[in-house]
Motif scaffolding. Structure first.
Motif, PDB file in Angstrom:
ATOM      1  N   ILE A 289       0.841  -1.202   0.000  1.00 60.92           N
ATOM      2  CA  ILE A 289       0.000   0.000   0.000  1.00 60.92           C
ATOM      3  C   ILE A 289       0.874   1.250   0.000  1.00 60.92           C
ATOM      4  CG2 ILE A 289      -1.714   1.317   1.307  1.00 60.92           C
ATOM      5  CD1 ILE A 289      -2.708  -1.405   2.416  1.00 60.92           C
ATOM      6  N   ALA A 290       1.935   1.237   0.820  1.00 58.32           N
ATOM      7  CA  ALA A 290       2.850   2.382   0.879  1.00 58.32           C
ATOM      8  C   ALA A 290       3.501   2.629  -0.477  1.00 58.32           C
ATOM      9  CB  ALA A 290       3.909   2.142   1.952  1.00 58.32           C
ATOM     10  N   ALA A 291       3.879   1.555  -1.157  1.00 56.90           N
ATOM     11  CA  ALA A 291       4.494   1.703  -2.484  1.00 56.90           C
ATOM     12  C   ALA A 291       3.499   2.278  -3.490  1.00 56.90           C
ATOM     13  CB  ALA A 291       5.011   0.351  -2.965  1.00 56.90           C
ATOM     14  N   MET A 292       2.247   1.843  -3.388  1.00 56.10           N
ATOM     15  CA  MET A 292       1.217   2.386  -4.275  1.00 56.10           C
ATOM     16  C   MET A 292       1.023   3.879  -4.016  1.00 56.10           C
ATOM     17  SD  MET A 292      -2.836   1.347  -4.523  1.00 56.10           S
ATOM     18  CE  MET A 292      -3.124   1.792  -2.801  1.00 56.10           C
ATOM     19  N   PHE A 293       0.947   4.260  -2.745  1.00 61.05           N
ATOM     20  CA  PHE A 293       0.758   5.673  -2.413  1.00 61.05           C
ATOM     21  C   PHE A 293       1.968   6.504  -2.828  1.00 61.05           C
ATOM     22  CE2 PHE A 293      -2.296   4.663   1.342  1.00 61.05           C
ATOM     23  CZ  PHE A 293      -3.327   4.477   0.455  1.00 61.05           C
ATOM     24  N   ALA A 294       3.173   5.938  -2.708  1.00 58.26           N
ATOM     25  CA  ALA A 294       4.379   6.670  -3.105  1.00 58.26           C
ATOM     26  C   ALA A 294       4.360   6.991  -4.591  1.00 58.26           C
ATOM     27  CB  ALA A 294       5.621   5.856  -2.750  1.00 58.26           C
ATOM     28  N   ALA A 295       3.788   6.075  -5.378  1.00 53.77           N
ATOM     29  CA  ALA A 295       3.777   6.245  -6.835  1.00 53.77           C
ATOM     30  C   ALA A 295       2.542   6.980  -7.340  1.00 53.77           C
ATOM     31  CB  ALA A 295       3.865   4.877  -7.514  1.00 53.77           C
ATOM     32  N   GLN A 296       1.476   6.995  -6.529  1.00 53.87           N
ATOM     33  CA  GLN A 296       0.207   7.534  -7.004  1.00 53.87           C
ATOM     34  C   GLN A 296      -0.366   8.529  -5.984  1.00 53.87           C
ATOM     35  OE1 GLN A 296      -2.380   4.195  -7.870  1.00 53.87           O
ATOM     36  NE2 GLN A 296      -0.747   3.076  -8.883  1.00 53.87           N
ATOM     37  N   PRO A 297       0.014   9.785  -6.061  1.00 56.74           N
ATOM     38  CA  PRO A 297      -0.460  10.789  -5.095  1.00 56.74           C
ATOM     39  C   PRO A 297      -1.977  10.887  -5.006  1.00 56.74           C
ATOM     40  CG  PRO A 297       1.305  11.676  -6.465  1.00 56.74           C
ATOM     41  CD  PRO A 297       0.941  10.362  -7.055  1.00 56.74           C
ATOM     42  N   ARG A 298      -2.656  10.827  -6.136  1.00 58.74           N
ATOM     43  CA  ARG A 298      -4.110  10.962  -6.101  1.00 58.74           C
ATOM     44  C   ARG A 298      -4.771   9.781  -5.411  1.00 58.74           C
ATOM     45  NH1 ARG A 298      -5.758  13.569 -12.032  1.00 58.74           N
ATOM     46  NH2 ARG A 298      -4.586  15.539 -11.752  1.00 58.74           N
ATOM     47  N   ASN A 299      -4.162   8.609  -5.558  1.00 61.05           N
ATOM     48  CA  ASN A 299      -4.691   7.433  -4.871  1.00 61.05           C
ATOM     49  C   ASN A 299      -4.591   7.626  -3.363  1.00 61.05           C
ATOM     50  OD1 ASN A 299      -5.849   4.911  -4.748  1.00 61.05           O
ATOM     51  ND2 ASN A 299      -4.348   3.944  -6.085  1.00 61.05           N
ATOM     52  N   PHE A 300      -3.488   8.199  -2.917  1.00 58.94           N
ATOM     53  CA  PHE A 300      -3.345   8.498  -1.489  1.00 58.94           C
ATOM     54  C   PHE A 300      -4.421   9.478  -1.044  1.00 58.94           C
ATOM     55  CE2 PHE A 300      -1.718  11.741   1.499  1.00 58.94           C
ATOM     56  CZ  PHE A 300      -1.798  10.984   2.661  1.00 58.94           C
ATOM     57  N   GLN A 301      -4.661  10.521  -1.819  1.00 57.59           N
ATOM     58  CA  GLN A 301      -5.672  11.505  -1.445  1.00 57.59           C
ATOM     59  C   GLN A 301      -7.050  10.867  -1.312  1.00 57.59           C
ATOM     60  OE1 GLN A 301      -5.022  14.321  -4.688  1.00 57.59           O
ATOM     61  NE2 GLN A 301      -4.130  15.792  -3.258  1.00 57.59           N
ATOM     62  N   ARG A 302      -7.392  10.003  -2.265  1.00 57.70           N
ATOM     63  CA  ARG A 302      -8.706   9.346  -2.223  1.00 57.70           C
ATOM     64  C   ARG A 302      -8.838   8.461  -0.988  1.00 57.70           C
ATOM     65  NH1 ARG A 302      -7.948   8.957  -7.923  1.00 57.70           N
ATOM     66  NH2 ARG A 302      -7.088   6.864  -7.709  1.00 57.70           N
ATOM     67  N   HIS A 303      -7.805   7.677  -0.727  1.00 57.75           N
ATOM     68  CA  HIS A 303      -7.868   6.783   0.425  1.00 57.75           C
ATOM     69  C   HIS A 303      -7.842   7.561   1.735  1.00 57.75           C
ATOM     70  CE1 HIS A 303      -7.099   3.436  -2.367  1.00 57.75           C
ATOM     71  NE2 HIS A 303      -7.507   2.653  -1.391  1.00 57.75           N
ATOM     72  N   PHE A 304      -7.087   8.654   1.774  1.00 59.85           N
ATOM     73  CA  PHE A 304      -7.043   9.452   2.998  1.00 59.85           C
ATOM     74  C   PHE A 304      -8.426  10.015   3.294  1.00 59.85           C
ATOM     75  CE2 PHE A 304      -6.110  13.056   5.745  1.00 59.85           C
ATOM     76  CZ  PHE A 304      -5.152  12.531   6.597  1.00 59.85           C
ATOM     77  N   ALA A 305      -9.105  10.497   2.274  1.00 58.27           N
ATOM     78  CA  ALA A 305     -10.462  11.012   2.455  1.00 58.27           C
ATOM     79  C   ALA A 305     -11.382   9.929   2.997  1.00 58.27           C
ATOM     80  CB  ALA A 305     -10.990  11.555   1.136  1.00 58.27           C
ATOM     81  N   ARG A 306     -11.325   8.743   2.411  1.00 55.75           N
ATOM     82  CA  ARG A 306     -12.200   7.640   2.856  1.00 55.75           C
ATOM     83  C   ARG A 306     -11.907   7.252   4.299  1.00 55.75           C
ATOM     84  NH1 ARG A 306     -11.154   3.918  -2.485  1.00 55.75           N
ATOM     85  NH2 ARG A 306     -12.271   5.224  -3.993  1.00 55.75           N
ATOM     86  N   SER A 307     -10.627   7.164   4.642  1.00 60.54           N
ATOM     87  CA  SER A 307     -10.266   6.747   6.000  1.00 60.54           C
ATOM     88  C   SER A 307     -10.630   7.808   7.018  1.00 60.54           C
ATOM     89  CB  SER A 307      -8.766   6.422   6.076  1.00 60.54           C
ATOM     90  OG  SER A 307      -8.474   5.226   5.366  1.00 60.54           O
ATOM     91  N   MET A 308     -10.579   9.087   6.647  1.00 60.06           N
ATOM     92  CA  MET A 308     -10.982  10.143   7.565  1.00 60.06           C
ATOM     93  C   MET A 308     -12.487  10.088   7.826  1.00 60.06           C
ATOM     94  SD  MET A 308      -8.499  12.014   8.818  1.00 60.06           S
ATOM     95  CE  MET A 308      -9.074  13.685   9.167  1.00 60.06           C
ATOM     96  N   VAL A 309     -13.277   9.810   6.802  1.00 61.27           N
ATOM     97  CA  VAL A 309     -14.714   9.650   6.998  1.00 61.27           C
ATOM     98  C   VAL A 309     -14.989   8.452   7.898  1.00 61.27           C
ATOM     99  CG1 VAL A 309     -16.912   9.131   5.857  1.00 61.27           C
ATOM    100  CG2 VAL A 309     -15.319  10.763   4.826  1.00 61.27           C
ATOM    101  N   LYS A 310     -14.268   7.374   7.676  1.00 63.87           N
ATOM    102  CA  LYS A 310     -14.435   6.167   8.492  1.00 63.87           C
ATOM    103  C   LYS A 310     -14.031   6.436   9.928  1.00 63.87           C
ATOM    104  CE  LYS A 310     -13.298   1.220   8.230  1.00 63.87           C
ATOM    105  NZ  LYS A 310     -12.523   0.198   7.459  1.00 63.87           N
ATOM    106  N   LEU A 311     -12.903   7.109  10.113  1.00 64.62           N
ATOM    107  CA  LEU A 311     -12.462   7.472  11.459  1.00 64.62           C
ATOM    108  C   LEU A 311     -13.509   8.332  12.151  1.00 64.62           C
ATOM    109  CD1 LEU A 311     -10.225   7.806  13.685  1.00 64.62           C
ATOM    110  CD2 LEU A 311      -9.444   9.801  12.394  1.00 64.62           C
ATOM    111  N   GLY A 312     -14.070   9.282  11.427  1.00 66.19           N
ATOM    112  CA  GLY A 312     -15.042  10.200  12.011  1.00 66.19           C
ATOM    113  C   GLY A 312     -16.363   9.564  12.372  1.00 66.19           C
TER     114      GLY A 312
END
Length: 333
Positions: A289-312
């Motif tokens: 997952i870390a390697a995917m995020f390192a190579a794909q910034p937008r993928n990180f942004q999408r997942h960060f948004a989803r995880s923040m909603v889940k956390l909230g």
């Protein structure tokens, strides 16, 4: 007999209705659309104003949301002040370095003038974190609201994962609140923001696992840099909260207050400052997952948004549960 059947049917329907009404309603988008239509705009405006004065507001608000949700769920309990008879969550060691709680006070004061007794402190914390993510790294997401405020806050209940835990321990802590390995790997990406005290990494630099040596896979250049900034014997229990600080990520293109995917290349190169971040490479799935995020910034942004909603959404209070605190620092009398 027919009358009895009709009565039993009505009784069953009444029981079902009572049971349904006892189930707390879910969070929903634009919860305050009618009761306080300017609520979200007020939060955004205050956060933007404070961030214009001090960009460190942004990581501080994201961290505050995490610390709130990890104990008793996202109920604003981390904001409550201690009383002579109770040490509140903010007195626990992991929370002593929380900052910018006054930003929440500022938001609450403006919201109360617009809509007295309507918008919860828990929602303000969650919305402020959302706006901070958007301002720090253009990570935008819609956030369901309708959280109610808790009335209990105890330092004894604070059990956040330490920056020096293993990957397995961190994952266990995340799973205890309903989050998984993707959420753990994603949310740790926020560690590209802000600073940490030398006291949090001294063992990693000089005495990892009581070996008298440094963390075995740390990049030599990073080790030299951190030892220079955090010399030995400079941190004691008396000055631990006032010791020197270092950036959480020494290679951050957006600076220490920007949110992007730059932590992951550092992790993959053995250059993570915090052990909990470097531990991502000890799990095959987290490393992928870390390697995917390192190579794909937008993928990180999408997942960060989803995880923040889940956390909230962790263990929220809704409906008639809890209360809407009039002052975020104390429960209603």
């Amino acid at each position: 007999m027919a009358l009895l059947r009709h009565f039993l049917l009505l009784l069953a329907l009444a029981v079902q209705a009572a049971a349904a009404s006892a189930v707390p309603p879910p969070l929903q988008l634009h919860f305050y659309a009618r009761s306080c239509p300017r609520a979200e705009a007020i939060v955004r405006r205050v956060v933007r104003r404070r961030a214009a004065q001090d960009r460190s507001v942004l990581p501080a608000l994201i961290r505050l949301h995490f610390h709130d949700c990890f104990v008793r769920g996202c109920d604003g309990s981390v904001l409550i002040d201690s009383t002579p008879s109770n040490a509140a969550e903010k007195e626990a060691p992991p929370n002593l370095t929380l900052r910018m709680l006054d930003v929440i006070d500022d938001v609450k004061a403006v919201v109360e003038k617009a809509c007295p007794g309507v918008v919860s402190c828990a929602d303000i914390v969650a919305l402020a974190a959302r706006d901070a993510a958007a301002m720090a790294g253009r990570v935008r997401y819609e956030l369901p609201t309708g959280r109610r405020d808790g009335t209990v806050s105890s330092a004894a209940e604070v059990n956040l994962p330490s920056p020096s835990v293993s990957f397995a321990e961190a994952l266990s802590a995340f799973r205890s609140i309903g989050l998984g390995v993707v959420d753990l790997t994603t949310l740790l990406g926020s560690h590209t923001m802000g600073f940490c005290h030398c006291g949090l990494i001294m063992d990693r630099l000089y005495n990892y696992n009581n070996t008298g040596a440094s963390y075995p896979t740390m990049d030599a250049g990073l080790l030299a840099t951190l030892r220079h900034r955090c010399p030995p014997h400079t941190v004691t229990p008396q000055n631990e909260s006032h010791d020197a600080i270092v950036p959480m990520n020494l290679v951050a293109p957006l600076g220490p207050f920007g949110l992007d995917n730059s932590l992951y290349p550092s992790v993959l190169a053995g250059r993570a400052v915090l052990q909990i971040d470097q531990e991502l490479t000890s799990s095959g799935k987290a490393r992928r997952i870390a390697a995917m995020f390192a190579a794909q910034p937008r993928n990180f942004q999408r997942h960060f948004a989803r995880s923040m909603v889940k956390l909230g959404s962790v263990n929220v209070l809704t409906g008639r549960q809890g209360e809407v605190r009039l002052n975020c620092r104390r429960v209603n009398s």
